[in-house]
Design a protein around this motif. Structure first.
Motif, PDB file in Angstrom:
ATOM      1  N   ALA A   1       0.829  -1.209   0.000  1.00 14.71           N
ATOM      2  CA  ALA A   1       0.000   0.000   0.000  1.00 14.71           C
ATOM      3  C   ALA A   1       0.858   1.253   0.000  1.00 14.71           C
ATOM      4  O   ALA A   1       0.597   2.207  -0.753  1.00 14.71           O
ATOM      5  CB  ALA A   1      -0.926  -0.012   1.210  1.00 14.71           C
ATOM      6  N   MET A   2       1.894   1.283   0.819  1.00 15.39           N
ATOM      7  CA  MET A   2       2.748   2.459   0.902  1.00 15.39           C
ATOM      8  C   MET A   2       3.466   2.720  -0.410  1.00 15.39           C
ATOM      9  O   MET A   2       3.462   3.846  -0.938  1.00 15.39           O
ATOM     10  CB  MET A   2       3.765   2.294   2.035  1.00 15.39           C
ATOM     11  CG  MET A   2       4.716   3.475   2.181  1.00 15.39           C
ATOM     12  SD  MET A   2       5.801   3.304   3.623  1.00 15.39           S
ATOM     13  CE  MET A   2       6.882   4.735   3.387  1.00 15.39           C
ATOM     14  N   SER A   3       4.074   1.685  -0.969  1.00 13.99           N
ATOM     15  CA  SER A   3       4.838   1.882  -2.210  1.00 13.99           C
ATOM     16  C   SER A   3       3.915   2.214  -3.377  1.00 13.99           C
ATOM     17  O   SER A   3       4.257   3.032  -4.242  1.00 13.99           O
ATOM     18  CB  SER A   3       5.685   0.641  -2.521  1.00 13.99           C
ATOM     19  OG  SER A   3       4.882  -0.516  -2.647  1.00 13.99           O
ATOM     20  N   ALA A   4       2.705   1.620  -3.411  1.00 17.81           N
ATOM     21  CA  ALA A   4       1.771   1.893  -4.504  1.00 17.81           C
ATOM     22  C   ALA A   4       1.299   3.345  -4.481  1.00 17.81           C
ATOM     23  O   ALA A   4       1.197   3.997  -5.526  1.00 17.81           O
ATOM     24  CB  ALA A   4       0.581   0.946  -4.419  1.00 17.81           C
ATOM     25  N   LEU A   5       0.997   3.866  -3.294  1.00 18.77           N
ATOM     26  CA  LEU A   5       0.554   5.260  -3.191  1.00 18.77           C
ATOM     27  C   LEU A   5       1.654   6.224  -3.603  1.00 18.77           C
ATOM     28  O   LEU A   5       1.410   7.190  -4.341  1.00 18.77           O
ATOM     29  CB  LEU A   5       0.102   5.559  -1.759  1.00 18.77           C
ATOM     30  CG  LEU A   5      -1.284   5.065  -1.361  1.00 18.77           C
ATOM     31  CD1 LEU A   5      -1.499   5.241   0.139  1.00 18.77           C
ATOM     32  CD2 LEU A   5      -2.364   5.808  -2.137  1.00 18.77           C
ATOM     33  N   LEU A   6       2.866   5.975  -3.134  1.00 20.35           N
ATOM     34  CA  LEU A   6       3.979   6.855  -3.487  1.00 20.35           C
ATOM     35  C   LEU A   6       4.261   6.797  -4.985  1.00 20.35           C
ATOM     36  O   LEU A   6       4.499   7.834  -5.620  1.00 20.35           O
ATOM     37  CB  LEU A   6       5.227   6.477  -2.692  1.00 20.35           C
ATOM     38  CG  LEU A   6       5.159   6.760  -1.179  1.00 20.35           C
ATOM     39  CD1 LEU A   6       6.403   6.223  -0.486  1.00 20.35           C
ATOM     40  CD2 LEU A   6       5.009   8.253  -0.922  1.00 20.35           C
ATOM     41  N   ASN A   7       4.231   5.603  -5.573  1.00 21.93           N
ATOM     42  CA  ASN A   7       4.457   5.469  -7.013  1.00 21.93           C
ATOM     43  C   ASN A   7       3.373   6.182  -7.815  1.00 21.93           C
ATOM     44  O   ASN A   7       3.643   6.799  -8.842  1.00 21.93           O
ATOM     45  CB  ASN A   7       4.522   3.986  -7.400  1.00 21.93           C
ATOM     46  CG  ASN A   7       5.771   3.301  -6.880  1.00 21.93           C
ATOM     47  OD1 ASN A   7       6.776   3.948  -6.623  1.00 21.93           O
ATOM     48  ND2 ASN A   7       5.706   1.991  -6.710  1.00 21.93           N
ATOM     49  N   LYS A   8       2.125   6.094  -7.342  1.00 19.38           N
ATOM     50  CA  LYS A   8       1.017   6.757  -8.019  1.00 19.38           C
ATOM     51  C   LYS A   8       1.223   8.263  -8.074  1.00 19.38           C
ATOM     52  O   LYS A   8       0.915   8.923  -9.076  1.00 19.38           O
ATOM     53  CB  LYS A   8      -0.294   6.437  -7.294  1.00 19.38           C
ATOM     54  CG  LYS A   8      -1.532   7.102  -7.876  1.00 19.38           C
ATOM     55  CD  LYS A   8      -1.891   6.540  -9.230  1.00 19.38           C
ATOM     56  CE  LYS A   8      -3.196   7.110  -9.746  1.00 19.38           C
ATOM     57  NZ  LYS A   8      -3.542   6.592 -11.098  1.00 19.38           N
ATOM     58  N   ALA A   9       1.758   8.819  -6.992  1.00 19.88           N
ATOM     59  CA  ALA A   9       1.971  10.265  -6.917  1.00 19.88           C
ATOM     60  C   ALA A   9       3.333  10.693  -7.452  1.00 19.88           C
ATOM     61  O   ALA A   9       3.625  11.893  -7.501  1.00 19.88           O
ATOM     62  CB  ALA A   9       1.820  10.728  -5.473  1.00 19.88           C
ATOM     63  N   GLY A  10       4.171   9.723  -7.855  1.00 14.69           N
ATOM     64  CA  GLY A  10       5.501  10.056  -8.338  1.00 14.69           C
ATOM     65  C   GLY A  10       6.417  10.563  -7.245  1.00 14.69           C
ATOM     66  O   GLY A  10       7.301  11.385  -7.489  1.00 14.69           O
TER      67      GLY A  10
END
Length: 519
Positions: free
Chosen positions: A416-425
């Motif tokens: 969840a953490m890595s997916a959110l950060l990747n989504k926002a760049g």
């Protein structure tokens, strides 16, 4: 021929119960008062707290029971009642291991004024606080009284599929709230925060849309609801997504109406049975997601798991004498529970074992990297075919399946953490804060999160535990109209990132099933 379940209790009482259709024995016993206040895993076959001895007609043992009981115990009729359908039999019910509710009364004088009551209704636990003009005067924490009918969201929803069973679940909570109020004083305001499943079941909404894809909210919240004729109308904050609910809205309120306001960009993670995450990019832009984590962090469903209470181990250290536990003290002898390990205690233990080489990055038992650690590693053995590590305290062990449960929680958090950060760049270093709420946010050691790979090392300095943000926000919402207006604005500012429905979810999840943060 007797077609009833004859229950002989440890205290000599006898019950005759008609086997209800579609329920297992543990659920049947729970609905008849046998397991009230017991932190059951409710069908996972792991905690062992629902064990009974069949005195007649024992069912064939399941594989989980073969790992939990010895051959002699199996032959003498011991079974886990959550794994067997309710059928006619004679059973013996041992003394249950109950969790004693914790109450803190800050006012010594008698309270005669009408108060407000704020409630955080979690899947596993329920926290509440009576407030007077926003100041807490009495608070408490206890198990969610529904827990015997499903330990996590989906099993609770499955039980709530039938209207008559949904009514049972709702009444368990409303009856308890009535009791809490009767023990104090009447309340003029009631705020209930919780995830959409818990609040929808409480309001007796049809929960089918939460039970299967495509998921949708039965109700969007943000309004007053009449839960019971004996309770005042309850304000339920708005939900942000099918599995990101009023508890998260209340948490964001707490972060924005506290003395130290959270500064974007920040990541807020509320960690309980369901992990709910919010990436705040600005005061008008939020990305939210959720991921199932199970009840392990709340001390439920583990072989030696316990909720945080007197007698439970909350942390470990390694000394020349071996593992030394930190035990939560009891104020009175009656408060002390049977020894067990809290969720944060498990994190502390895994962190220590990883550093000492007794656990590998993959979650396997290792040989230890120091003489002290090697002595500890030598305490590894097998019980009923399962590898376990003897912890040398009150008979507690760490079985391999418990390590796997912690790894599952870690993988979900990491994803969840890595997916959110990747989504926002964004990179983890771009965040100003990483804020932890929920069960983990009350007691966790940040260094343990780094060691076990929940968070990257560079995030340790910006990570803080904010405690029960859902309850804190609910308290603010009992008296602050500005906070309610802010809460009402959040759904329009929030975008939902779907994780479980993505085609590569399984692969990314498995990649993170190691004690190391994966970017």
């Amino acid at each position: 021929m007797n077609k009833k379940i004859i229950v002989r209790s440890h205290d000599g009482k006898v019950m005759e119960l008609a086997p209800p259709e579609g329920l297992n024995i543990a659920q049947t016993l729970f609905l008849n008062g046998a397991f009230q206040g017991v932190p059951l895993c409710s069908g996972m076959g792991r905690c062992g707290l629902c064990k009974v001895r069949f005195e007649s007609d024992p069912p064939q043992p399941r594989k989980e029971e073969l790992h939990k009981f010895s051959t002699e115990e199996i032959e003498s009729g011991w079974r886990l009642s959550c794994l067997h359908q309710a059928k006619a039999a004679a059973i013996f019910l041992p003394k249950p291991e109950r969790v004693v509710p914790k109450v803190s009364d800050k006012f010594s004088r008698e309270l005669t004024e009408d108060l407000a009551l704020a409630v955080d209704l979690g899947t596993t636990g329920m926290h509440w606080a009576f407030t007077l003009n926003g100041e807490t005067v009495k608070s408490g924490q206890e198990l969610n009284p529904q827990i015997g009918l499903g330990s996590e969201v989906m099993s609770r929803l499955a039980f709530a599929a039938k209207p008559e069973q949904r009514k049972i679940l709702s009444k368990l909570v409303t009856d308890r709230l009535q009791s809490i109020i009767l023990e104090t004083v009447p309340v003029k305001e009631l705020v209930v925060s919780g995830n959409p499943s818990m609040t929808s079941i409480l309001a007796q909404d049809d929960v089918e849309s939460l039970s299967r894809a495509p998921y949708s909210l039965p109700d969007k919240g943000g309004k007053r609801v009449k839960l019971d004729a004996k309770l005042p109308e309850a304000y339920i904050p708005p939900h942000l997504a099918p599995f990101v609910g009023a508890d998260i809205t209340a948490g964001i309120v707490a972060l924005n109406f506290s003395e130290v306001k959270a500064q974007p960009p920040y990541l807020f993670a509320d960690l309980g049975t369901n992990g709910e995450f919010v990436l705040c990019l600005s005061e008008e832009e939020y990305i939210v997601c959720s991921v199932p984590m199970g009840p392990a962090l709340e001390g439920v469903g583990m072989s030696n798991g316990r909720t945080a209470g007197p007698g439970a181990v909350s942390a470990f250290t390694l000394t020349p004498l071996g593992l030394t536990p930190t035990v939560i003290k009891a104020d009175t002898p009656e408060q002390k529970q049977k020894p067990g390990i809290t969720g944060t205690g498990y994190l502390s233990l895994c962190s220590l074992l990883l550093k000492s080489g007794v656990l590998t990055c993959e979650g396997q038992f290792g040989a230890g990297n120091t003489p002290f650690a090697a002595k500890l590693a030598d305490k590894r053995t097998e019980r009923n075919g399962t590898p376990v590590l003897d912890l040398g305290y009150e008979g507690l062990t760490l079985p391999a399946p418990d390590v796997e449960e912690i790894l599952k929680v870690k993988a979900a958090f990491n994803l969840a953490m890595s997916a959110l950060l990747n989504k926002a760049g964004l990179a983890p270093s771009d965040l100003k804060e990483l804020i932890l709420g929920g069960a983990m946010g009350q007691h966790v050691n940040i260094n343990d999160l780094v060691a076990t790979g929940f968070i990257p090392a560079e995030s340790a300095a910006i990570t803080r535990a904010a405690g029960n943000t859902s309850l804190k926000g609910a308290i603010v919402l009992t008296h602050n109209q500005e906070a309610r207006d802010f809460a009402a604005s959040l759904p329009a500012c929030s975008k939902v990132l779907e994780l479980a429905g993505s085609s590569d979810f399984g692969q990314k999840y498995l990649e993170r099933m190691i004690f190391k943060y994966v970017y």
